[in-house]
Scaffold this motif. Structure first.
Motif, PDB file in Angstrom:
ATOM      1  N   LYS A  14       0.841  -1.209   0.000  1.00  0.00           N
ATOM      2  CA  LYS A  14       0.000   0.000   0.000  1.00  0.00           C
ATOM      3  C   LYS A  14       0.866   1.245   0.000  1.00  0.00           C
ATOM      4  O   LYS A  14       0.585   2.216  -0.721  1.00  0.00           O
ATOM      5  CB  LYS A  14      -0.926  -0.011   1.214  1.00  0.00           C
ATOM      6  N   GLN A  15       1.938   1.224   0.803  1.00  0.00           N
ATOM      7  CA  GLN A  15       2.838   2.375   0.871  1.00  0.00           C
ATOM      8  C   GLN A  15       3.549   2.610  -0.457  1.00  0.00           C
ATOM      9  O   GLN A  15       3.837   3.751  -0.821  1.00  0.00           O
ATOM     10  CB  GLN A  15       3.866   2.160   1.985  1.00  0.00           C
ATOM     11  N   GLU A  16       3.823   1.530  -1.192  1.00  0.00           N
ATOM     12  CA  GLU A  16       4.555   1.626  -2.449  1.00  0.00           C
ATOM     13  C   GLU A  16       3.636   1.828  -3.653  1.00  0.00           C
ATOM     14  O   GLU A  16       4.105   1.876  -4.791  1.00  0.00           O
ATOM     15  CB  GLU A  16       5.399   0.368  -2.667  1.00  0.00           C
ATOM     16  N   GLY A  17       2.339   1.920  -3.432  1.00  0.00           N
ATOM     17  CA  GLY A  17       1.406   2.175  -4.534  1.00  0.00           C
ATOM     18  C   GLY A  17       1.130   0.971  -5.410  1.00  0.00           C
ATOM     19  O   GLY A  17       0.821   1.125  -6.600  1.00  0.00           O
ATOM     20  N   VAL A  18       1.224  -0.232  -4.843  1.00  0.00           N
ATOM     21  CA  VAL A  18       0.929  -1.447  -5.600  1.00  0.00           C
ATOM     22  C   VAL A  18      -0.560  -1.479  -5.958  1.00  0.00           C
ATOM     23  O   VAL A  18      -1.421  -1.160  -5.127  1.00  0.00           O
ATOM     24  CB  VAL A  18       1.317  -2.699  -4.778  1.00  0.00           C
TER      25      VAL A  18
END
Length: 738
Positions: free
Chosen positions: A398-402
């Motif tokens: 989620k933090q990496e924008g997956v």
């Protein structure tokens, strides 16, 4: 005072006795007889099976015939020792084995084994005599190396001829490795001695285990008995295997084979070994000689492979389906203890560019469903579990924008049922995950009770033939809920539950140590009511399979529990993915036409299908060498084509471009490669039989093409969902405007 001739005769007598001790005398042992406790164990096993086993198959004359056939098959699977006259003699017990087992009368079973011992002694002596002869390898003749479907030899003369070809083939296989004649003779002499000695060293507990398992496995394949020493060694080897190469071995006739490769272990990280590979020889250190281990007992092979952490072991292997004409490859593995981090869930973040679209795909590699029960019971807050680790990975995504998640369950043989349920809960709201039914008929529904969802976005689950048990429960739940698209190959199909029982627990004041019974006592069912048993989980999109992989699975057992169904659970479908799957299949089929790897697999499958029933091999050195060259040429062609595709400046528009942005395993691989650095050597300076065959792919051109295709499929799903959302919004806007 002895005369010179007396001395000569004495020396000749000594040499004769020495030869006999190595070739024959050690093989002649006393008959093996059942111990008193075996009668007790036999009766007890029958009672437990009839009262508790899920299948409830009667021990009658029909099963008696199956037991006799299975027992003979276990002793002599390749029909190399018994004569047809022996088999005819054993026929008198065809309908009596059930009565013998029920009464604990084991005389017939041990008589069969003692005949087998005699035949092994005779064949070994004959093999030694054959080694004193000269073989002509220019002559074109064939040897049938797989005799499972052949008739039993009628006479000693007929069996002599079979063994002549066997010994000639064994000799040729070593000759093609550039072994010297004296070395070949020494290796084969030792090999045949070891094979015979292993049989003659079997004790009454071993024979009872072989026979009683012929009964238990004839009822159902996952039910079996372990003698006290086998139980002890099993527990020991399971722990010690993690301090060697991280592989569990099994015995298949004269070969020791790879049964399981521990995910994250040294063998897994090295990457060359496959389930079913046959180990021909073991070498210590980066260079040096090999110990031929054909015919060895599994305990002895384990001892040879184990060693100090950081040391190197070499395995000379051939594939499970490879015939004697196959030139073995050499695999070097640095021994180590499998680290918990290497067995835990790992992840990748991949960038997929295709058709003008670009998406971030997160991949969770799940080797097993693990849970630290000890830490959990002791109240430790930071205990390790599959669900906790995956939850952390999802937070990272989620933090990496997956935008989409792939859960990779390939080769995941199962593990904790609790974790399969809890992991499912990360992707669904509370609800049923799996149903169970036990031998009493009682049914139970296992549920996720946590309403929170950790990942609501697009999802894909990867499976293959080695995805089993808990893996199948998770994949089936995701499929039934419409929560994920399942891709890959049909799973193993193990939908049964086993319990292990110590027989001594069922007897009062028993002073003798008894064995253990592993018994199937229940069955898993999907929430839609169908079973994973026998059929496994059928992917929504099926990939081309590796040659020979389809023979793995529950359906390969003739006596496996059949597929069945019960009433479905009460659950709410997350989404109907019918339209999505139709679209994804269309896109997948378009790419498959230009995907070199899938095209190669299809051709290899065609070749395998054409050759799989050929169980003969040429005994001509020239013919064998030519066939080896042809196989090597195909491998080199594949490597060259793959390298050209991967180094192409312009990727195929349909396949797009895939880049790995983050790989959590890199730190583990770097550490492993640092340990490997001490084993590099100048191949050109080694002996010819030390040189590995060019079978493995070069590191710089390896690609997990199945994972890449899965990432493309998930990328297509994201595009499809986005277009559907846009169309829905446009329609809503149009309705508002009107």
């Amino acid at each position: 005072m002895k005369t010179p001739i007396d001395k000569i005769l004495r020396n000749l007598l000594y040499l004769t006795l020495l030869w006999m001790s190595s070739a024959s005398a050690l093989l002649v042992e006393h008959e093996v007889n059942p111990a008193p406790k075996h009668q007790q164990e036999s009766k007890m096993l029958v009672r437990l099976m009839e009262e508790l086993h899920y299948k409830n198959k009667p021990l009658d004359d029909t099963l008696s015939a199956t037991i006799l056939d299975e027992y003979i098959r276990v002793l002599d699977p390749n029909k190399m020792y018994f004569l047809s006259t022996d088999i005819a003699d054993f026929e008198r017990w065809r309908t009596q084995m059930d009565d013998f087992i029920r009464a604990g009368d084991l005389k017939a079973a041990f008589q069969v084994f003692n005949v087998f011992k005699q035949r092994v002694t005779q064949r070994t002596e004959h093999a030694h005599r054959l080694l004193d002869k000269t073989f002509d390898f220019s002559q074109e003749e064939t040897y049938r190396w797989d005799r499972k479907k052949s008739e039993w030899a009628m006479t000693d003369k007929e069996l002599d001829e079979i063994w002549r070809k066997k010994v000639k083939n064994d000799y040729l296989s070593l000759k093609l490795l550039d072994k010297e004649p004296d070395d070949i003779k020494e290796t084969l002499t030792k090999r045949y001695q070891v094979m015979a000695k292993r049989i003659n060293n079997l004790k009454s507990d071993d024979v009872f285990q072989y026979f009683i398992n012929a009964y238990l496995s004839s009822v159902e394949p996952h039910t079996g008995y372990m003698s006290p020493i086998t139980s002890e060694n099993f527990e020991l080897n399971m722990s010690l295997s993690l301090e060697g190469i991280g592989a569990v071995l099994m015995n298949d006739g004269e070969y020791t084979q790879i049964n399981t490769i521990v995910k994250g272990g040294p063998a897994d990280l090295e990457g060359s070994l496959q389930k079913g590979d046959k180990i021909l020889a073991v070498g210590q250190g980066s260079e040096g000689s090999f110990d031929d281990v054909i015919g060895w007992g599994i305990e002895d092979v384990v001892q040879l492979i184990r060693g100090e952490k950081g040391s190197t072991v070499r395995l000379r292997i051939i594939g499970e389906d490879d015939g004697p004409e196959t030139i073995p490859k050499i695999v070097k593995i640095v021994r180590d203890k499998v680290k918990l981090e290497q067995q835990a869930a790992q992840y990748k973040i991949m960038d997929v560019k295709e058709g003008g679209a670009e998406h971030k795909i997160g991949v969770i590699d799940l080797p097993t469903f693990y849970l630290d029960f000890a830490a959990l019971r002791s109240g430790e807050a930071d205990y390790r579990s599959t669900t906790k680790d995956v939850k952390k990975i999802l937070q990272t995504f989620k933090q990496e924008g997956v935008e989409g998640v792939v859960v990779d369950l390939r080769n995941n043989g199962g593990g904790s049922l609790i974790e399969a349920i809890n992991l499912s809960g990360l992707f669904i709201k509370r609800g049923p995950v799996v149903q169970t039914k036990v031998s009493t008929g009682k049914k139970d529904v296992k549920k996720d009770v946590d309403p929170r969802i950790e990942w609501e976005g697009p999802m894909l689950v990867m499976v293959n033939h080695f995805s089993a048990s808990a893996s199948e429960i998770f994949a089936a739940a995701m499929q039934d809920y419409g929560r994920a698209v399942v891709v890959g190959n049909q799973t193993y199909g193990k939908g049964t539950v086993q319990n292990v029982m110590r027989l001594s627990d069922y007897i009062e004041n028993n002073e003798q140590e008894l064995g253990q019974l592993k018994m199937t006592m229940g069955q898993f069912f999907r929430i839609n009511g169908g079973s994973t048993q026998n059929r496994g989980v059928i992917p929504d999109i099926e990939f081309p399979d590796s040659p020979g992989a389809d023979k793995y699975g529950e359906s390969e057992y003739d006596n496996a529990l059949p597929w069945s169904s019960i009433a479905p659970s009460d659950y709410n479908v997350y989404a109907d993915l019918t339209d999505e799957i139709v679209y994804l299949k269309k896109r997948f089929n378009e790419r498959s036409k230009v995907n070199f790897e899938f095209d190669y697999l299809n051709k290899e499958n065609q070749l395998y299908a054409a050759e799989k029933d050929d169980v003969t091999v040429s005994l001509s050195a020239e013919t064998r060498q030519q066939k080896t060259k042809e196989r090597e040429h195909r491998k080199q062609q594949r490597k060259a084509k793959r390298k050209a595709l991967l180094t192409a400046t312009e990727p195929d528009p349909l396949l797009g471009e895939i880049t790995v942005l983050v790989d959590s395993t890199e730190a583990l691989v770097v550490e492993d490669k640092e340990q490997d650095s001490d084993m590099s050597s100048d191949i050109a300076g080694q002996d010819p039989d030390e040189t590995p065959e060019t079978d493995e792919e070069d590191d710089d051109i390896f690609v997990d093409f199945r994972l890449h295709e899965s990432a493309r499929i998930l990328s297509d799903l994201i595009d499809f969902n986005q277009r559907q959302l846009v169309a829905k919004n446009d329609k809503a806007k149009l309705n508002t405007d009107n």
